[in-house]
Design an enzyme around this catalytic site. Structure first.
Site: not given
Ligand code: NAP
Length: 277
Positions: A162, A176
């Site tokens: 990120s 984070y």
């Molecule tokens: N959205 C943004 O603005 C943004 C920006 C920069 C980086 N990111 C990064 O992008 C990645 C994906 O995030 P997203 O934005 O797509 O959020 P999201 O929709 O909340 O997805 C998070 C995913 O991680 C899984 N997860 C959470 N806890 C887990 C655990 N203990 N074991 C296995 N799986 C787990 C969740 O599935 P379950 O709940 O089914 O386990 C879900 O599929 C993350 O690494 C985040 O830091 C996001």
């Protein structure tokens, strides 16, 4: 595991295979769809098995791909062990070796550090950092050996980090941001180690993306230009990975922001960050 056999008959040619963590929603779900569209067989990992099953059915119908569903909590020793075992498959058994690991699962909650539950701090580090290191450590030796044995397909890892790790401070998201900063430095270092062995490791640094993780900032009414579509995160990172680039920042606005962060005085960035808590 899903009810249908995800494995091809013995002796059949195997498709390329990608294992995507956090495939049940957001950016991970998008990786799964786009990789299936590109002909990859999939191993889908997250905790919510019913969402993974639904996605598996959809991509099998749409793209005819082989899909394994591997529900696991990556913040637990048991969940991590199940996924590292799958990543260690080297093709000598029935399970296809993993050509691409996408370390996408993560959590983005936070708050003032002095008020955070210690157990929640551990849980975030376990998922956002520790799991990523162990999963990568499980797959790289297999990929290096396959390359040495003459494998022609692109092999490696995409790490979803990120831009939150790039400013000089990240008040309100200290664990984070520091975890993502760790991930970025670590990923680029490993990329340099394995590139001469023919294995690609790419770190992607998204800014804001509309997913469940950013629901609260979306509700605060952040302007549209602050968001990069998840489709662009996936497209740009897969392109960078295929090309052997170690780092990619999707979105012109965030490329500019990253450039500015490097040249603006640290005191100014710190002052702006303080006002944002
Ligand atoms: N959205 C943004 O603005 C943004 C920006 C920069 C980086 N990111 C990064 O992008 C990645 C994906 O995030 P997203 O934005 O797509 O959020 P999201 O929709 O909340 O997805 C998070 C995913 O991680 C899984 N997860 C959470 N806890 C887990 C655990 N203990 N074991 C296995 N799986 C787990 C969740 O599935 P379950 O709940 O089914 O386990 C879900 O599929 C993350 O690494 C985040 O830091 C996001």
């Amino acid at each position: 595991m899903s009810e249908e056999s995800p494995l091809p008959p013995q002796g059949a040619t195997r498709p390329r295979t990608a294992l995507v963590t956090g495939a049940s929603s957001g950016i991970g779900e998008e990786y799964a769809r786009r990789l299936a569209q590109r002909g990859y067989g999939l191993v889908l990992v997250a905790r919510r098995a019913e969402l993974l099953d639904e996605l598996a059915r959809e991509v099998r119908d749409d793209y005819g791909t082989l899909v394994e569903v591997l529900p696991a909590d990556l913040a637990t020793a048991q969940g991590l062990a199940a996924v590292t075992a799958r990543l260690a498959a080297d093709g000598s058994g029935r399970a296809a070796p993993v050509d691409l690991l996408v370390n996408n699962a993560g959590r983005g909650d936070g708050g003032l550090f002095a008020e955070q539950e210690p157990s929640e701090i551990d849980a975030m580090i376990d998922l956002n950092v520790r799991a990523v290191l162990h999963l990568t450590r499980a797959v790289l030796p297999v990929q290096i050996a396959r390359r040495a044995a003459g494998e022609k397909a692109v092999l490696g890892v995409v790490n979803v980090s990120s831009l939150a790790g790039e400013p000089v401070s990240n008040p309100g998201g200290s664990v984070y941001g520091a975890g993502k900063k760790f991930l970025t430095l670590w990923s680029e270092s490993v990329a340099a180690e394995v590139r001469p062995l023919g294995v690609h490791v790419t770190v992607v640094l998204p800014g804001f993306v509309r997913t469940d993780m950013t629901r609260s900032v979306q509700e605060k009414g952040l302007p549209e230009f602050a968001f990069v579509p998840k489709e662009h995160i996936v497209r740009d990172s897969l392109r960078a990975w295929a090309a052997g680039r170690s780092r990619v920042i999707p979105g012109a606005q965030y490329k500019t922001a990253d450039g500015l962060l490097k040249v603006l005085p640290r005191s100014l960035v710190r002052a702006v960050a303080r006002r944002m808590v």
